[in-house]
Design a protein around this motif. Sequence first.
Motif, PDB file in Angstrom:
ATOM      1  N   PHE A  12      -0.331   2.580  24.625  1.00 61.05           N
ATOM      2  CA  PHE A  12      -0.333   4.011  24.926  1.00 61.05           C
ATOM      3  C   PHE A  12      -0.754   4.819  23.702  1.00 61.05           C
ATOM      4  N   ALA A  13      -0.204   4.471  22.539  1.00 64.34           N
ATOM      5  CA  ALA A  13      -0.548   5.172  21.295  1.00 64.34           C
ATOM      6  C   ALA A  13      -2.037   5.003  20.994  1.00 64.34           C
ATOM      7  N   PHE A  14      -2.538   3.803  21.194  1.00 59.15           N
ATOM      8  CA  PHE A  14      -3.956   3.518  20.953  1.00 59.15           C
ATOM      9  C   PHE A  14      -4.847   4.362  21.869  1.00 59.15           C
ATOM     10  N   LYS A  15      -4.501   4.420  23.143  1.00 56.16           N
ATOM     11  CA  LYS A  15      -5.285   5.214  24.089  1.00 56.16           C
ATOM     12  C   LYS A  15      -5.235   6.701  23.741  1.00 56.16           C
ATOM     13  N   GLU A  16      -4.088   7.172  23.295  1.00 55.82           N
ATOM     14  CA  GLU A  16      -3.993   8.579  22.870  1.00 55.82           C
ATOM     15  C   GLU A  16      -4.882   8.847  21.663  1.00 55.82           C
ATOM     16  N   LEU A  17      -4.898   7.923  20.724  1.00 62.26           N
ATOM     17  CA  LEU A  17      -5.747   8.079  19.538  1.00 62.26           C
ATOM     18  C   LEU A  17      -7.230   8.091  19.912  1.00 62.26           C
ATOM     19  N   LEU A  23     -13.101   4.641  18.347  1.00 59.24           N
ATOM     20  CA  LEU A  23     -12.400   3.395  18.093  1.00 59.24           C
ATOM     21  C   LEU A  23     -12.623   2.887  16.675  1.00 59.24           C
ATOM     22  N   ASP A  24     -13.837   2.958  16.185  1.00 55.69           N
ATOM     23  CA  ASP A  24     -14.124   2.420  14.851  1.00 55.69           C
ATOM     24  C   ASP A  24     -13.498   3.243  13.722  1.00 55.69           C
ATOM     25  N   LYS A  25     -12.873   4.368  14.044  1.00 58.79           N
ATOM     26  CA  LYS A  25     -12.194   5.203  13.044  1.00 58.79           C
ATOM     27  C   LYS A  25     -10.674   5.067  13.134  1.00 58.79           C
ATOM     28  N   ILE A  26     -10.205   4.191  14.022  1.00 56.90           N
ATOM     29  CA  ILE A  26      -8.765   3.997  14.212  1.00 56.90           C
ATOM     30  C   ILE A  26      -8.325   2.737  13.463  1.00 56.90           C
ATOM     31  N   ALA A  27      -7.287   2.893  12.675  1.00 53.33           N
ATOM     32  CA  ALA A  27      -6.727   1.766  11.926  1.00 53.33           C
ATOM     33  C   ALA A  27      -5.370   1.381  12.515  1.00 53.33           C
ATOM     34  N   ASP A  48      -5.224  -8.130  16.014  1.00 60.95           N
ATOM     35  CA  ASP A  48      -6.019  -7.001  15.521  1.00 60.95           C
ATOM     36  C   ASP A  48      -6.269  -6.017  16.667  1.00 60.95           C
ATOM     37  N   ILE A  49      -7.032  -4.995  16.379  1.00 62.10           N
ATOM     38  CA  ILE A  49      -7.308  -3.969  17.393  1.00 62.10           C
ATOM     39  C   ILE A  49      -8.147  -4.524  18.540  1.00 62.10           C
ATOM     40  N   LEU A  50      -9.027  -5.468  18.263  1.00 60.69           N
ATOM     41  CA  LEU A  50      -9.824  -6.076  19.337  1.00 60.69           C
ATOM     42  C   LEU A  50      -8.937  -6.844  20.322  1.00 60.69           C
ATOM     43  N   GLU A  51      -7.951  -7.558  19.800  1.00 62.61           N
ATOM     44  CA  GLU A  51      -7.029  -8.268  20.692  1.00 62.61           C
ATOM     45  C   GLU A  51      -6.224  -7.270  21.523  1.00 62.61           C
ATOM     46  N   LEU A  52      -5.809  -6.173  20.905  1.00 63.20           N
ATOM     47  CA  LEU A  52      -5.117  -5.101  21.634  1.00 63.20           C
ATOM     48  C   LEU A  52      -6.012  -4.569  22.753  1.00 63.20           C
ATOM     49  N   THR A  53      -7.270  -4.341  22.431  1.00 62.75           N
ATOM     50  CA  THR A  53      -8.231  -3.832  23.413  1.00 62.75           C
ATOM     51  C   THR A  53      -8.350  -4.793  24.594  1.00 62.75           C
ATOM     52  N   GLU A  54      -8.480  -6.077  24.314  1.00 67.06           N
ATOM     53  CA  GLU A  54      -8.570  -7.070  25.389  1.00 67.06           C
ATOM     54  C   GLU A  54      -7.302  -7.084  26.242  1.00 67.06           C
ATOM     55  N   ILE A  92     -12.824   3.297  27.842  1.00 64.84           N
ATOM     56  CA  ILE A  92     -13.960   2.452  28.217  1.00 64.84           C
ATOM     57  C   ILE A  92     -15.214   2.831  27.437  1.00 64.84           C
ATOM     58  N   ILE A  93     -15.507   4.115  27.322  1.00 66.09           N
ATOM     59  CA  ILE A  93     -16.699   4.552  26.582  1.00 66.09           C
ATOM     60  C   ILE A  93     -16.589   4.113  25.123  1.00 66.09           C
ATOM     61  N   ASN A  94     -15.395   4.236  24.538  1.00 63.25           N
ATOM     62  CA  ASN A  94     -15.197   3.777  23.164  1.00 63.25           C
ATOM     63  C   ASN A  94     -15.442   2.281  23.040  1.00 63.25           C
ATOM     64  N   ILE A  95     -14.957   1.516  23.984  1.00 61.29           N
ATOM     65  CA  ILE A  95     -15.193   0.068  23.977  1.00 61.29           C
ATOM     66  C   ILE A  95     -16.693  -0.188  24.120  1.00 61.29           C
ATOM     67  N   TYR A  96     -17.293   0.492  25.076  1.00 65.74           N
ATOM     68  CA  TYR A  96     -18.711   0.299  25.374  1.00 65.74           C
ATOM     69  C   TYR A  96     -19.583   0.595  24.152  1.00 65.74           C
ATOM     70  N   ARG A  97     -19.210   1.604  23.390  1.00 70.51           N
ATOM     71  CA  ARG A  97     -20.023   2.016  22.237  1.00 70.51           C
ATOM     72  C   ARG A  97     -19.651   1.344  20.927  1.00 70.51           C
ATOM     73  N   ASN A  98     -18.396   0.929  20.776  1.00 72.46           N
ATOM     74  CA  ASN A  98     -17.927   0.506  19.459  1.00 72.46           C
ATOM     75  C   ASN A  98     -17.437  -0.928  19.336  1.00 72.46           C
ATOM     76  N   VAL A  99     -17.300  -1.609  20.431  1.00 70.42           N
ATOM     77  CA  VAL A  99     -16.848  -2.998  20.386  1.00 70.42           C
ATOM     78  C   VAL A  99     -18.042  -3.871  20.752  1.00 70.42           C
ATOM     79  N   PRO A 100     -18.158  -5.044  20.144  1.00 70.15           N
ATOM     80  CA  PRO A 100     -19.266  -5.925  20.547  1.00 70.15           C
ATOM     81  C   PRO A 100     -19.303  -6.074  22.074  1.00 70.15           C
TER      82      PRO A 100
END
Length: 188
Positions: A12-17, A23-27, A48-54, A92-100
């Motif tokens: 939830f915190a990640f989605k709010e951020l 996404l690439d600016k979130i630590a 990591d954040i990628l595992e969180l995303t998945e 989704i747009i953040n994933i689409y643009r910033n994640v492999p």
Amino acid sequence: MSKTTTKLAIAFAFKELLLEKPLDKIAVNDIAEKCEINRQTFYYHFHDILELTEWICEEDAEQALKENRTYDTWQEGFLSIFDMIKKDKAFIINIYRNVPKDYLYRYLYRVTYQLLYNVLEEKAEGMVIREEDKVFIANFYKYGFVGLVLEWIDGGMKEDPKRIIERLNSLIQGTFFHALNNAKINKK
């Protein structure tokens, strides 16, 4: 806090951020601070954040599909995927643009494959069909379905998902059974 509750709080915190910055600016520190945990707690749950995303994608997909995994309900299941994507557009747009791209593709392929495979299993009841043929058929449809979703995302999610599902349904009406029938092993 239970393990599941903590994971949901992190998500939830990640989605709010993601509503505030790309996404690439979130630590990890940003996420930990947002949900009032320490970094180690984050790393206890996610590598990591990628595992969180998945994990978020898988959880959201599971919620979207729920009971819509049959031949009679596959349209609702697929529509739920579209609705989930639209609801979480920033994510989704953040994933689409910033994640492999392979992360998004792998997620969409996994979700779509399972939906299609369940439908094929149901339609294949009473037929003798090799597992490799069912897998091949599910994969064939999976690529078409995911292609439609990716094109829709690429186009800014403007087209009404119900219209896409209607068009898809009229195009493939009866083809699951036809494909399975062609793959049937004849007993002699």
